[in-house]
Design a protein around this motif. Structure first.
Motif, PDB file in Angstrom:
ATOM      1  N   GLU A 146       0.900  -1.221  -0.008  1.00 25.63           N
ATOM      2  CA  GLU A 146       0.244   0.232  -0.002  1.00 25.63           C
ATOM      3  C   GLU A 146       0.837   1.345  -0.123  1.00 25.63           C
ATOM      4  O   GLU A 146       0.410   2.124  -0.569  1.00 25.63           O
ATOM      5  CB  GLU A 146      -0.895   0.009   1.435  1.00 25.63           C
ATOM      6  N   ILE A 147       1.993   1.191   0.705  1.00 24.90           N
ATOM      7  CA  ILE A 147       2.791   2.259   0.745  1.00 24.90           C
ATOM      8  C   ILE A 147       3.263   2.445  -0.631  1.00 24.90           C
ATOM      9  O   ILE A 147       3.573   3.616  -0.920  1.00 24.90           O
ATOM     10  CB  ILE A 147       3.746   2.241   1.946  1.00 24.90           C
ATOM     11  N   LEU A 148       3.732   1.671  -1.199  1.00 22.61           N
ATOM     12  CA  LEU A 148       4.698   1.711  -2.457  1.00 22.61           C
ATOM     13  C   LEU A 148       3.607   2.122  -3.451  1.00 22.61           C
ATOM     14  O   LEU A 148       3.916   3.108  -4.298  1.00 22.61           O
ATOM     15  CB  LEU A 148       4.970   0.269  -2.854  1.00 22.61           C
ATOM     16  N   SER A 149       2.414   1.886  -3.467  1.00 22.07           N
ATOM     17  CA  SER A 149       1.555   2.341  -4.370  1.00 22.07           C
ATOM     18  C   SER A 149       1.244   3.698  -4.343  1.00 22.07           C
ATOM     19  O   SER A 149       0.959   4.730  -5.409  1.00 22.07           O
ATOM     20  CB  SER A 149       0.090   1.608  -4.309  1.00 22.07           C
ATOM     21  N   TYR A 150       1.135   4.152  -2.979  1.00 23.31           N
ATOM     22  CA  TYR A 150       1.026   5.655  -2.809  1.00 23.31           C
ATOM     23  C   TYR A 150       2.123   6.478  -3.081  1.00 23.31           C
ATOM     24  O   TYR A 150       1.969   7.646  -3.713  1.00 23.31           O
ATOM     25  CB  TYR A 150       0.625   6.000  -1.347  1.00 23.31           C
ATOM     26  N   ALA A 151       3.231   5.771  -3.223  1.00 25.62           N
ATOM     27  CA  ALA A 151       4.439   6.718  -3.712  1.00 25.62           C
ATOM     28  C   ALA A 151       4.676   6.554  -5.199  1.00 25.62           C
ATOM     29  O   ALA A 151       5.532   5.902  -5.661  1.00 25.62           O
ATOM     30  CB  ALA A 151       5.818   6.088  -2.975  1.00 25.62           C
ATOM     31  N   SER A 152       3.713   7.048  -5.929  1.00 24.48           N
ATOM     32  CA  SER A 152       3.578   6.928  -7.384  1.00 24.48           C
ATOM     33  C   SER A 152       4.660   7.803  -7.986  1.00 24.48           C
ATOM     34  O   SER A 152       5.211   8.659  -7.508  1.00 24.48           O
ATOM     35  CB  SER A 152       2.120   7.558  -7.738  1.00 24.48           C
ATOM     36  N   LEU A 153       4.811   7.393  -9.266  1.00 21.16           N
ATOM     37  CA  LEU A 153       5.757   8.284  -9.844  1.00 21.16           C
ATOM     38  C   LEU A 153       5.310   9.852 -10.025  1.00 21.16           C
ATOM     39  O   LEU A 153       6.199  10.830 -10.040  1.00 21.16           O
ATOM     40  CB  LEU A 153       5.943   7.874 -11.344  1.00 21.16           C
ATOM     41  N   PHE A 154       4.056  10.113 -10.174  1.00 22.07           N
ATOM     42  CA  PHE A 154       3.526  11.510 -10.245  1.00 22.07           C
ATOM     43  C   PHE A 154       3.724  12.235  -9.180  1.00 22.07           C
ATOM     44  O   PHE A 154       4.422  13.322  -9.175  1.00 22.07           O
ATOM     45  CB  PHE A 154       2.046  11.261 -10.508  1.00 22.07           C
ATOM     46  N   THR A 155       3.358  11.643  -7.613  1.00 27.24           N
ATOM     47  CA  THR A 155       3.664  12.382  -6.730  1.00 27.24           C
ATOM     48  C   THR A 155       5.161  12.766  -6.378  1.00 27.24           C
ATOM     49  O   THR A 155       5.514  13.876  -6.099  1.00 27.24           O
ATOM     50  CB  THR A 155       3.215  11.463  -5.452  1.00 27.24           C
ATOM     51  N   LEU A 156       6.259  11.778  -6.890  1.00 26.24           N
ATOM     52  CA  LEU A 156       7.493  12.061  -6.684  1.00 26.24           C
ATOM     53  C   LEU A 156       7.976  12.994  -7.564  1.00 26.24           C
ATOM     54  O   LEU A 156       8.899  13.708  -7.477  1.00 26.24           O
ATOM     55  CB  LEU A 156       8.436  10.623  -6.930  1.00 26.24           C
TER      56      LEU A 156
END
Length: 247
Positions: free
Chosen positions: A4-14
């Motif tokens: 879940e944490i990895l999914s939230y750290a999306s490329l767009f957010t980064l």
């Protein structure tokens, strides 16, 4: 690390975090203004604010490291000593507000900053150390409550006579300690579980990288571009958060 944490750290957010960190490294503010609406949209304001608080600690740490030799420590102490307890009180107040009210308050606050910032600049107000302390208390409380008050703290330090590296480093040092206080307050009230902290670290890593990119660009931006960029960020972010309040 949970999926879940990895999914939230999306490329767009980064990617937004990298751009936001670069802008913050150039103008001394703007990281939270750009990134907070993305986090609010993804997580809701109750999670977005503590995530952004962790990321802001990392971003200010990077800016402080980049400009360490130019910190004005007298200005830092005058601003931070009253600002830290005020931020604790603001963060505690934030946790008791409903999510829609937070969105609405954040949006209105950013929109009101546009004329407020120009009002300060037009009068060329010069702040002594005791006036800087009063500003630290007021802005510290707002930082605890609405997260990002860089558009106010940067003019406050500029009104004290700081500019460029001295302004960027001193503002970063004060913000670092105020945000650490806010993170501690969230933690003590159960609003900073490990999953949220890890998300904040992931987002903060992109902000840190952007801060060092910003150092390389800081002397290439003229004043007019800076003013337009800051106003544009506040306008878009304020409108985005108002939309989130009524979604």
């Amino acid at each position: 690390m949970p999926a879940e944490i990895l999914s939230y750290a999306s490329l767009f957010t980064l990617a937004v975090g990298l751009i936001a960190g670069t802008v913050g490294g150039v103008v001394g503010t703007g990281s939270s203004i750009m990134l907070l609406p993305v986090l609010v949209w993804s997580f809701g304001p109750k999670q977005a604010v503590p995530i952004m608080a962790v990321a802001a600690v990392m971003a200010n740490l990077a800016r402080l490291a980049a400009w360490w030799r130019e910190v004005d420590w007298r200005a830092f102490l005058a601003y931070a000593l009253p600002g830290i307890p005020a931020a604790m009180f603001g963060a505690r107040t934030l946790l008791q507000l409903p999510a829609a009210a937070i969105d609405l308050g954040l949006g209105l606050f950013f929109l009101l900053m546009i004329p407020g910032r120009h009002w300060l600049a037009a009068r060329q107000i010069r702040l002594g150390l005791w006036q800087l302390a009063l500003a630290g208390a007021a802005i510290g409380f707002l930082t605890g409550l609405v997260l990002s008050t860089g558009p106010l703290s940067v003019p406050a330090f500029a009104a004290h006579g700081l500019s460029k590296g001295a302004l960027l480093s001193t503002e970063a040092a004060t913000s670092l300690f105020i945000y650490l206080t806010k993170v501690g307050t969230f933690r003590s009230f159960g609003a900073m579980p490990l999953a949220i902290f890890v998300k904040g670290v992931i987002v903060g890593s992109s902000l840190m990288l952007g801060a060092f990119i910003g150092k390389a660009l800081v002397r290439r931006m003229d004043e007019r571009t800076f003013q337009r960029l800051l106003d544009g960020m506040m306008l878009l972010s304020g409108l985005f958060l108002l939309l989130a309040a009524f979604r």
